[in-house]
Design an enzyme around this catalytic site. Structure first.
Site, PDB file in Angstrom:
ATOM      1  N   ASP A   7     -87.540  21.627 -38.892  1.00 57.33           N
ATOM      2  CA  ASP A   7     -86.216  22.239 -38.879  1.00 57.33           C
ATOM      3  C   ASP A   7     -85.857  22.443 -37.408  1.00 57.33           C
ATOM      4  O   ASP A   7     -86.728  22.382 -36.533  1.00 57.33           O
ATOM      5  CB  ASP A   7     -86.275  23.573 -39.628  1.00 57.33           C
ATOM      6  N   ASP A   9     -82.839  24.890 -35.900  1.00 57.52           N
ATOM      7  CA  ASP A   9     -82.465  26.250 -35.519  1.00 57.52           C
ATOM      8  C   ASP A   9     -83.494  27.264 -36.005  1.00 57.52           C
ATOM      9  O   ASP A   9     -83.792  27.341 -37.200  1.00 57.52           O
ATOM     10  CB  ASP A   9     -81.108  26.601 -36.132  1.00 57.52           C
ATOM     11  N   ASP A 170     -88.431  27.902 -40.853  1.00 57.96           N
ATOM     12  CA  ASP A 170     -88.420  29.332 -40.542  1.00 57.96           C
ATOM     13  C   ASP A 170     -87.776  30.198 -41.615  1.00 57.96           C
ATOM     14  O   ASP A 170     -87.778  31.416 -41.477  1.00 57.96           O
ATOM     15  CB  ASP A 170     -87.704  29.579 -39.209  1.00 57.96           C
TER      16      ASP A 170
END
Length: 221
Positions: A7, A9, A170
């Protein structure tokens, strides 16, 4: 080929301050001033532009609706594109750790819900675009995470094999994406959710990029 998909961001880079600044530019233009805080609202920033707009509107406009949010989404994207890398930085050790994976023979790629053109521009600005064999963004394949199709496309574009891959992320979106794709997930503990990601029960926790090689060996060999 063994493959690690990341991922963007909140996983590879802390983009929250620039995202919040773009959302605040929308609220300033509407006459509301600065509505979002770059520190206190960082967690929302990593959940997308519309999430930030909804949060902001909830503070300044009673009875706001989806039309209010939708009307500001393109201005948000435009503002973000103009100032995409003012405050953004890669997390410590990320570039070195990913380069180490490549040297060890792993394929690496990106699967993000950021629009592909913006993700590509940001990684070029950060000097790491050439590290990644794939770039799948929001709606690149018609759908976004947590649908598994973007993840599968990221693995395939990188030249990897789904059964020998895993996702580093995240948020709960990344956890759900990995589960839907039938692969393992490692969640970072240095984002806004911190150790709270343990509750999502990922197959591994990544406490810093110094441990990326170790976690990768444990998950896919």
């Amino acid at each position: 080929m063994r493959t690690v998909i990341f991922d963007l961001d909140g996983t590879l880079a802390d983009t929250s301050a620039d995202l919040i600044a773009a959302a605040n530019s929308c609220f300033r233009d509407l006459g509301y001033g600065v509505v979002l805080d770059p520190v206190a609202d960082a967690r929302t920033a990593f959940r997308g532009g519309k999430a930030m707009l909804r949060l902001g509107f909830s503070r300044v406009l009673a009875g706001y609706n989806d039309a209010d949010v939708d009307a500001q989404y393109q201005p948000f994207i435009d503002a973000y594109a103009e100032s995409i890398d003012v405050h953004t930085r890669l997390y410590d050790g990320a570039a070195e750790a990913i380069d180490g994976l490549r040297t060890a023979g792993y394929a690496v790629g990106i699967c993000t819900n950021k629009p592909e053109s913006l993700a590509d521009r940001l990684l070029v600005s950060l000097g790491v675009r050439d590290m990644f064999g794939s770039m799948i963004g929001a709606k690149t394949v018609g759908v976004s995470k947590p649908d598994p199709k973007p993840y599968i496309a990221a693995v395939e574009e990188a030249g990897g094999t789904l059964s020998q891959s895993y996702l580093v992320g995240d948020t709960e979106t990344d956890r759900a994406t990995a589960r839907a794709a039938g692969v393992s997930c490692a969640l970072v503990t240095f984002g806004p959710d911190g150790e709270g990601v343990k509750s999502l029960e990922p197959e591994a926790l990544l406490h810093s990029y110094a441990f990326l090689s170790q976690v990768t060996a444990e998950l896919i060999g």
